[in-house]
Design an enzyme around this catalytic site. Structure first.
Site, PDB file in Angstrom:
ATOM      1  N   THR A  14       8.048  -6.523  34.616  1.00  0.00           N
ATOM      2  CA  THR A  14       6.958  -7.496  34.475  1.00  0.00           C
ATOM      3  C   THR A  14       6.404  -7.487  33.048  1.00  0.00           C
ATOM      4  OG1 THR A  14       6.385  -7.095  36.768  1.00  0.00           O
ATOM      5  CG2 THR A  14       4.707  -8.158  35.423  1.00  0.00           C
ATOM      6  N   LYS A 207      -7.202   5.338  34.924  1.00  0.00           N
ATOM      7  CA  LYS A 207      -7.853   4.509  33.900  1.00  0.00           C
ATOM      8  C   LYS A 207      -9.225   5.073  33.546  1.00  0.00           C
ATOM      9  CE  LYS A 207      -5.434   0.477  35.694  1.00  0.00           C
ATOM     10  NZ  LYS A 207      -5.524  -0.586  36.690  1.00  0.00           N
TER      11      LYS A 207
HETATM   12  N1  LIG Z   1       2.532  -4.939  35.876  1.00  0.00           N
HETATM   13  C1  LIG Z   1       1.324  -4.962  35.327  1.00  0.00           C
HETATM   14  O1  LIG Z   1       0.597  -5.937  35.450  1.00  0.00           O
HETATM   15  C2  LIG Z   1       0.829  -3.790  34.536  1.00  0.00           C
HETATM   16  C3  LIG Z   1      -0.473  -3.808  34.019  1.00  0.00           C
HETATM   17  C4  LIG Z   1      -0.921  -2.743  33.230  1.00  0.00           C
HETATM   18  C5  LIG Z   1      -0.083  -1.672  33.013  1.00  0.00           C
HETATM   19  N2  LIG Z   1       1.160  -1.660  33.561  1.00  0.00           N
HETATM   20  C6  LIG Z   1       2.015  -0.512  33.291  1.00  0.00           C
HETATM   21  O2  LIG Z   1       3.138  -0.969  32.548  1.00  0.00           O
HETATM   22  C7  LIG Z   1       4.275  -0.174  32.864  1.00  0.00           C
HETATM   23  C8  LIG Z   1       5.405  -1.086  33.330  1.00  0.00           C
HETATM   24  O3  LIG Z   1       4.948  -1.807  34.459  1.00  0.00           O
HETATM   25  P1  LIG Z   1       5.794  -3.046  35.056  1.00  0.00           P
HETATM   26  O4  LIG Z   1       4.883  -3.677  36.040  1.00  0.00           O
HETATM   27  O5  LIG Z   1       6.378  -3.862  33.982  1.00  0.00           O
HETATM   28  O6  LIG Z   1       6.929  -2.268  35.836  1.00  0.00           O
HETATM   29  P2  LIG Z   1       8.287  -2.869  36.417  1.00  0.00           P
HETATM   30  O7  LIG Z   1       8.218  -4.350  36.564  1.00  0.00           O
HETATM   31  O8  LIG Z   1       8.640  -2.043  37.592  1.00  0.00           O
HETATM   32  O9  LIG Z   1       9.322  -2.564  35.235  1.00  0.00           O
HETATM   33  C9  LIG Z   1       9.745  -1.290  34.924  1.00  0.00           C
HETATM   34  C10 LIG Z   1      10.927  -1.399  33.989  1.00  0.00           C
HETATM   35  O10 LIG Z   1      11.357  -0.106  33.657  1.00  0.00           O
HETATM   36  C11 LIG Z   1      12.765  -0.036  33.837  1.00  0.00           C
HETATM   37  N3  LIG Z   1      13.110   1.337  34.195  1.00  0.00           N
HETATM   38  C12 LIG Z   1      12.777   2.029  35.289  1.00  0.00           C
HETATM   39  N4  LIG Z   1      13.291   3.259  35.246  1.00  0.00           N
HETATM   40  C13 LIG Z   1      13.972   3.334  34.088  1.00  0.00           C
HETATM   41  C14 LIG Z   1      14.741   4.336  33.460  1.00  0.00           C
HETATM   42  N5  LIG Z   1      14.923   5.509  34.040  1.00  0.00           N
HETATM   43  N6  LIG Z   1      15.294   4.042  32.270  1.00  0.00           N
HETATM   44  C15 LIG Z   1      15.136   2.837  31.691  1.00  0.00           C
HETATM   45  N7  LIG Z   1      14.401   1.855  32.235  1.00  0.00           N
HETATM   46  C16 LIG Z   1      13.845   2.102  33.418  1.00  0.00           C
HETATM   47  C17 LIG Z   1      13.096  -1.016  34.916  1.00  0.00           C
HETATM   48  O11 LIG Z   1      14.454  -1.393  34.790  1.00  0.00           O
HETATM   49  P3  LIG Z   1      15.134  -2.473  35.763  1.00  0.00           P
HETATM   50  O12 LIG Z   1      14.371  -3.748  35.520  1.00  0.00           O
HETATM   51  O13 LIG Z   1      16.528  -2.567  35.293  1.00  0.00           O
HETATM   52  O14 LIG Z   1      14.975  -1.950  37.144  1.00  0.00           O
HETATM   53  C18 LIG Z   1      12.116  -2.136  34.591  1.00  0.00           C
HETATM   54  O15 LIG Z   1      12.674  -2.998  33.641  1.00  0.00           O
HETATM   55  C19 LIG Z   1       3.797   0.835  33.912  1.00  0.00           C
HETATM   56  O16 LIG Z   1       3.405   2.006  33.280  1.00  0.00           O
HETATM   57  C20 LIG Z   1       2.579   0.153  34.501  1.00  0.00           C
HETATM   58  O17 LIG Z   1       1.645   1.068  35.041  1.00  0.00           O
HETATM   59  C21 LIG Z   1       1.634  -2.688  34.301  1.00  0.00           C
END
Ligand SMILES: NC(=O)c1ccc[n+]([C@@H]2O[C@H](COP(=O)([O-])OP(=O)(O)OC[C@H]3O[C@@H](n4cnc5c(N)ncnc54)[C@H](OP(=O)(O)O)[C@@H]3O)[C@@H](O)[C@H]2O)c1
Length: 433
Positions: A14, A207
C-alpha cells in the site's frame, strides 16, 4: 540542479506503491522544493511478478530487501516492509551501518528499536526519519520536533488508530455492536484479517510511545504504555455516553508531571465540546499542549496510500534539502530514561458500566462498594435488559463518578469482583478532562 537523492524502496505494498506514484506524479514540484530530484533507483518486495499498478521496470530489483543497504548507488533506504524485527530491522540497521539514511513508516520497529537506530544514525551522521509512523499523513512529528520545539509539552494525546475510530464511529452512527461492525470493517478492508494489533490498542501504543519520546525528550518506552482496546465497548455504552453529552473514542494519552511519565491507550468518554469528539471514521488527530503555544491540534488521514506516502516523501524532501536533525528531536544521549507515573494517582471523572442481575439490593451493593472505596457518585442510571460484550444478559447500570483518584475506582471494582450480582466484567472508561 544538484545531483538527485538516490532512494531504495523496500516494500511495494500500500505505502511503497503509493510512494512510487507520488514521486512520479509530483516529480517536478518535489525537485524544485527539494532543490534536487528524488530518484528511486532500486526496489524490493516478496513477489517480483505482482502487478502493483506502477511501472517498476525502470528500477533495479533486489530479491532480498536487506541487500538494498549495501548498494553503492543508494543514498537513502525507505523501509516499508513492516514488523518490529525481521527484515525491516535488519535492513534499517544495515543501511545506517553502511552510512545511508533511513526513512520508515514502521511504528512497531521505531517503538521497539528507535533509540538504538537513532544512536546508529547519529554515529554515522545520517538521517533517521519516521513521520509516517505516527498518524500517517498528519505531520505531527514535524509539528512537535520543529514547530513546537521551544515549548515544554505537558500532555500529548489523540486518536491514533483509524481502524478503531472507524469502528466506534460506525457503532455510534448505526447503534450496532462491536463484533458486527468489526466484520464489516474487515470486509471493506478497513481492518486486517487479524485485527488484534489495532483493536487491542497495540498499534496506538506504538505511536504513543514515539509521540511521547518526541514530546517529552524521553527514551521511547513502549513497554511502559498501558494498552487497552475497544473489544469490550458495546452499543449501549455508546448510547449512554451520548446521553451524557460524550462520544466514545480510543485515546492515547501521554503526560509528564514531576519527572514522571504516564502513557496509556484506553477507550475514553470524550465530551462533545472537545475537538476529538468530532474526529470520525478512519481519521487520526493529535492534541499537544505546550507551555507557550497552548493547545495544538493536528488532524488528517492516519493511513492509506496517498497520505502515508505524503509523509514518507516529506521526509525524503527534508533529507534532500539537507534539513534533518535528531530522530527524536534531540540527540539520543540527551533523551532521559522515563520514570513511569502511578496511574492510580491520576485524577478524573470516570464512566462505569455494569451488567447486573435484575434483583433487589444490587444497586445498594454497588453503591456501598463505591462508598467504601471513597468513590463519589455523580450519577447512577439503571436501564432495562442489556447484553454485555461477553454475551451475558443482565440489566445495565451505568455510573459517572465525580473527579477523584483512579485508584479509588480500581478499589471499588476490586470489591465487586466475584459478586454474584454482576453478570460479566464491568467496564471502566475515563472521561477526557
Ligand atoms: N497502510 C497504511 O496506511 C500505513 C500507514 C502508516 C504506516 N504504515 C506502515 O507502513 C509499513 C508498510 O505498510 P503497508 O500497508 O504498505 O504494508 P503492505 O501493503 O502489507 O506491504 C508490505 C510490503 O512489504 C513487502 N514485504 C513483506 N515481507 C518482505 C520481505 N521479507 N522482504 C521484502 N519485502 C517484503 C511486501 O511484498 P509483496 O507485496 O511482494 O507481498 C509488500 O510489498 C508498515 O510498517 C506499516 O505499519 C502503513
Amino acid at each position: 540542479m544538484a545531483d538527485g537523492l538516490r532512494v531504495a524502496l523496500a516494500g511495494l505494498g500500500t505505502v511503497g506503491a503509493g510512494v512510487v506514484r507520488l514521486l512520479d506524479a509530483n516529480a517536478d514540484l518535489i525537485a524544485r522544493r527539494a532543490g534536487r530530484p528524488i530518484e528511486v533507483v532500486a526496489v524490493s518486495a516478496r513477489d517480483r511478478g505482482r502487478d502493483r499498478g506502477v511501472d517498476l521496470s525502470r528500477f533495479a530489483w533486489e530479491d532480498d530487501a536487506t541487500r538494498l543497504a549495501a548498494r553503492e548507488d543508494v543514498d537513502v533506504v525507505v523501509e516499508l516492509v513492516g514488523g518490529s524485527d525481521g527484515p525491516a530491522l535488519v535492513l534499517a540497521r544495515g543501511a545506517l551501518a553502511a552510512g545511508k539514511g533511513v526513512v520508515t513508516a514502521n511504528k512497531a520497529m521505531i517503538a521497539h528499536h528507535g533509540l538504538e537506530l537513532a544512536r546508529e544514525a547519529e554515529a554515522a551522521r545520517v538521517p533517521l526519519k519516521f513521520e509516517a509512523a505516527v498518524a500517517g499523513g498528519v505531520p505531527v512529528i514535524k509539528g512537535l520536533r520543529e514547530g513546537a520545539a521551544a515549548n515544554r509539552i505537558g500532555r500529548v494525546y489523540g486518536i491514533l488508530n483509524g481502524t478503531c475510530n472507524f469502528i466506534l464511529s460506525k457503532m455510534e452512527a448505526e447503534g450496532r455492536d462491536f463484533a458486527e461492525v468489526l466484520g464489516e470493517a474487515q470486509a471493506l478492508g478497513y481492518a486486517e484479517a487479524d485485527p488484534s494489533f489495532d483493536i487491542d490498542g497495540v498499534d496506538a501504543a506504538h505511536k504513543l510511545a514515539i509521540l511521547a519520546s518526541v514530546a517529552f525528550g524521553t527514551r521511547p518506552a513502549f513497554g511502559a504504555v498501558e494498552a487497552h482496546g475497544i473489544r469490550r465497548v458495546i452499543a449501549a455504552d455508546i448510547a449512554e455516553a451520548a446521553a451524557l453529552g460524550c462520544r466514545v473514542r480510543l485515546v492515547g494519552v501521554a503526560e509528564e508531571a514531576d519527572g514522571r511519565l504516564f502513557q496509556r491507550v484506553h477507550p475514553h468518554l470524550v465530551p462533545i465540546d472537545h475537538p476529538l469528539a468530532h474526529v470520525t471514521g478512519s481519521t487520526n488527530a493529535v492534541v499537544a499542549e505546550g507551555d507557550f503555544v497552548g493547545r495544538l491540534f493536528f488532524q488528517g488521514a492516519g493511513a492509506g496510500a496517498g497520505p502515508t506516502a505524503s509523509a514518507v516523501v516529506a521526509d525524503l524532501i527534508d533529507i534532500a534539502r539537507g534539513e534533518f536533525g535528531s530522530a527524536f528531536a534531540m540527540p539520543a544521549d540527551a533523551l532521559v530514561e522515563p520514570r513511569s507515573a502511578d496511574s492510580g494517582e491520576r485524577r478524573g471523572r470516570a464512566f462505569l458500566r455494569f451488567a447486573v442481575e435484575d434483583k433487589v439490593g444490587v444497586l445498594a451493593e454497588i453503591a456501598a462498594a463505591m462508598r467504601d472505596a471513597g468513590v463519589s457518585i455523580e450519577s447512577l442510571i439503571q436501564r432495562g435488559q442489556a447484553v454485555d460484550a461477553e454475551g451475558a444478559g443482565g440489566v445495565l447500570v451505568t455510573i459517572v463518578t465525580h473527579d477523584g483518584p483512579e485508584r479509588c475506582v480500581a478499589a471499588a471494582l476490586e470489591r465487586l469482583r466475584g459478586s454474584q450480582s454482576l453478570v460479566g466484567q464491568p467496564l471502566w472508561m475515563p472521561i477526557l478532562g
